[in-house]
Design an enzyme around this catalytic site. Structure first.
Site, PDB file in Angstrom:
ATOM      1  N   SER A 165       0.833  -1.203   0.000  1.00 46.07           N
ATOM      2  CA  SER A 165       0.000   0.000   0.000  1.00 46.07           C
ATOM      3  C   SER A 165       0.866   1.251   0.000  1.00 46.07           C
ATOM      4  O   SER A 165       2.073   1.184   0.170  1.00 46.07           O
ATOM      5  CB  SER A 165      -0.929  -0.002   1.208  1.00 46.07           C
ATOM      6  OG  SER A 165      -0.267   0.573   2.308  1.00 46.07           O
ATOM      7  N   LYS A 166       0.198   2.376  -0.214  1.00 44.91           N
ATOM      8  CA  LYS A 166       0.910   3.656  -0.233  1.00 44.91           C
ATOM      9  C   LYS A 166       1.688   3.880   1.055  1.00 44.91           C
ATOM     10  O   LYS A 166       2.717   4.513   1.069  1.00 44.91           O
ATOM     11  CB  LYS A 166      -0.094   4.803  -0.384  1.00 44.91           C
ATOM     12  CG  LYS A 166      -0.647   4.937  -1.770  1.00 44.91           C
ATOM     13  CD  LYS A 166      -1.521   6.174  -1.862  1.00 44.91           C
ATOM     14  CE  LYS A 166      -2.233   6.195  -3.194  1.00 44.91           C
ATOM     15  NZ  LYS A 166      -3.131   7.327  -3.366  1.00 44.91           N
ATOM     16  N   ARG A 167       1.132   3.373   2.144  1.00 44.92           N
ATOM     17  CA  ARG A 167       1.763   3.627   3.447  1.00 44.92           C
ATOM     18  C   ARG A 167       2.966   2.724   3.703  1.00 44.92           C
ATOM     19  O   ARG A 167       3.754   2.983   4.584  1.00 44.92           O
ATOM     20  CB  ARG A 167       0.741   3.450   4.575  1.00 44.92           C
ATOM     21  CG  ARG A 167      -0.302   4.534   4.616  1.00 44.92           C
ATOM     22  CD  ARG A 167      -1.407   4.194   5.598  1.00 44.92           C
ATOM     23  NE  ARG A 167      -2.028   2.914   5.307  1.00 44.92           N
ATOM     24  CZ  ARG A 167      -2.958   2.722   4.368  1.00 44.92           C
ATOM     25  NH1 ARG A 167      -3.367   3.727   3.647  1.00 44.92           N
ATOM     26  NH2 ARG A 167      -3.455   1.529   4.164  1.00 44.92           N
TER      27      ARG A 167
END
Ligand code: GLU
Length: 507
Positions: A265-267
């Site tokens: 994910s982006k995180r």
């Protein structure tokens, strides 16, 4: 006549474009280009609450950096403009009305409190998240439960409403996905999704269908996370009477974390020690690095992405964009998630750095030297040095330490490593070597090596024992190409001066 292939990349401007999004754009682009078709960028900004300033520009910049330019886009315009859904707001309502008229959608006037009360009444262990669906819709305040007059009266006084799709009961929605082949969904598991919000803006579900239709999209590529939305879209295509024009769907495999545990994910990026964005992304949460600013070549980044879920069936791993266009084959895209491997990504970068030509060196490497204020002398010299060291660079910034000493004498010199085995014989060797360089008329690596080795034999010293001190004299440390290549490249006078300086330090 078969239709012109038109693919679209339809991101929402809600933040940085994750590498999975870039891969979707890439596959979409490749498919369009290999069919002499068009690749469209459409900005899906109907959810104003998630809109992030700068995100659209960032998407443009990312596609430009990658070299996958859309044929039509908000910035470029095109026959089907506007390409930003917020600017198409007026176009959607007529289709919502058509759906209401045909009985496939309805007005819902429920207030947030009504919805909350419905959820509270139906929440149970087996149903923790009650939905607005066929089971509850007839207990709610909507145009299915109200009379036509009551509905009109509410609309007349501008009562807030949303439009919902009326999900059919006991139906199987089946479609053919280019990657997953036949996929089916049971409509009893689906809720009555909102199609038009209270602010009059369509939701993504309505807008994506209307726009794919109006923009003549023939192939819709998107991530696997959109698969659960597909039956809603398929039904809308059918209800709007456009079934024959429905695009071919391709739900691309997820990109998984390196350990295979869940979606990348982006995180995740910064936490796992590598970027998840093509370019640097800054928002209120801070700045996340991109492949661009850590020193990836766009060609390597694209090569990494294309191999996430696809291969050409041979052992070939290196593909230029032109080759990808030729060889990409949707039939060979797997449906299983693709584990992201940063080490492999770096390997691609190294391979692409090795393949860089002069123009690319000038474009990607030269600016790094300018930032460091290193005088690169002249272009021929600079290019020759880069040629010599490029195979040692996995990331572009590594050119600086790998090449700096070709332009300026080293400041830090690892004298201790020389001292360890230093003796008078070696001192005499180097003293004589620099005093006799006139004997090497053509200062080529081969001639220097030959002379150096002959002198070593004459002095009865092993060549191997002399190369390390020579390297440290010229480079300052223990790395770089052969000492003879280095000496030849920096020139006779500079080589002599560096050797002399170290001899002086050694005393
Ligand atoms: N707007 C969706 C997104 O943000 C795209 C889904 C689709 O391509 O249909 O990713």
């Amino acid at each position: 006549m078969s239709k012109i292939v038109r693919t679209r990349f339809a991101p929402s401007p809600t933040g940085g474009l994750h590498l999975g999004g870039v891969r979707t754009a890439l596959f979409s682009y490749l498919y369009a280009k290999q069919h002499n078709g068009q690749f469209v960028l459409r900005i899906e900004d109907t959810d104003q609450t998630r809109f992030v300033e700068g995100a659209e520009q960032y998407i443009n910049d990312t596609l430009t950096w990658c070299g996958i330019e859309p044929d039509e886009s908000p910035a470029k315009g095109g026959q089907f403009a506007p390409y930003r859904q917020s600017e198409r707001k007026e176009m959607y309502m007529q289709y919502a009305l058509q759906l209401i008229k045909s009985g496939n959608a309805y007005y819902a006037f429920d207030t947030p409190e009504d919805l909350e009360a419905m959820r509270n009444a139906h929440r149970s262990e087996t149903n923790p998240n009650p939905q607005y669906d066929a089971k509850v819709r007839m207990t709610m305040k909507n145009s299915l439960t109200l009379s036509a007059q009551e509905t009109t009266a509410l609309l007349d006084v501008n009562t807030r409403y949303v439009v919902r799709i009326k999900m059919p009961e006991n139906e199987l929605v089946t479609f053919t996905d280019m990657i997953r082949h036949e996929v089916s969904f049971d409509t009893n598991l689906l809720d009555d999704k909102v199609l038009v919000k209270a602010d009059g803006m369509p939701t993504y579900h309505l807008a994506v269908v209307v726009d794919d239709y109006l923009m003549n999209i023939t192939h819709a590529f998107r991530g696997e996370e959109w698969l659960p939305s597909a039956p809603i879209h398929i039904l809308l295509w059918k209800y709007l009477g456009w079934e024959n024009d429905m695009p071919n769907w391709a739900h691309l495999p997820l990109i998984l974390k390196p350990d295979g545990n869940g979606k990348l994910s982006k995180r995740d990026g910064e936490r796992l020690g590598f970027p998840v964005f093509a370019k640097k992304w800054t928002d209120i949460n801070g700045t996340a690095r991109g492949y661009d600013d850590i020193g990836f070549l766009p060609s390597a980044f694209l090569n990494t992405l294309v191999m996430l879920g696809w291969n050409d069936g041979t052992d070939q791993e290196i593909f230029s964009l032109a080759e990808m266009i030729k060889k990409f084959d949707m039939g060979r895209v797997h449906k299983g998630g693709a584990k992201y491997d940063y080490e492999k990504a770096k390997w691609y970068n190294q391979e692409w750095i090795k393949k860089m030509d002069a123009a690319q060196i000038n474009e990607f490497v030269k600016p790094l030297f300018a930032t460091e204020n290193i005088d690169i002398k002249n272009e021929d010299y600079f290019l020759a040095v880069c040629e010599l060291v490029k195979e040692r660079c996995g990331l572009l910034p590594e050119f600086i330490p790998q090449a700096r000493y070709f332009f300026e004498a080293p400041i830090a010199i690892d004298i201790d490593s020389i001292k360890l085995k230093w003796n008078d014989d070696k001192k005499n060797f180097f003293t004589e070597f620099i005093a006799s360089t006139d004997k090497i008329s053509d200062w080529s690596a081969e001639n220097i090596e030959e002379y150096f080795k002959n002198l070593a034999t004459e002095k009865n010293i092993k060549v191997g024992e002399l190369q390390l001190p020579m390297r440290i004299m010229l480079v300052g440390a223990k790395y770089g190409p052969t000492v003879f290549q280095i000496a030849s490249r920096i020139g006779k006078e500079e080589s002599k001066s560096r050797i002399e300086k170290v001899l002086g330090i050694l005393g």
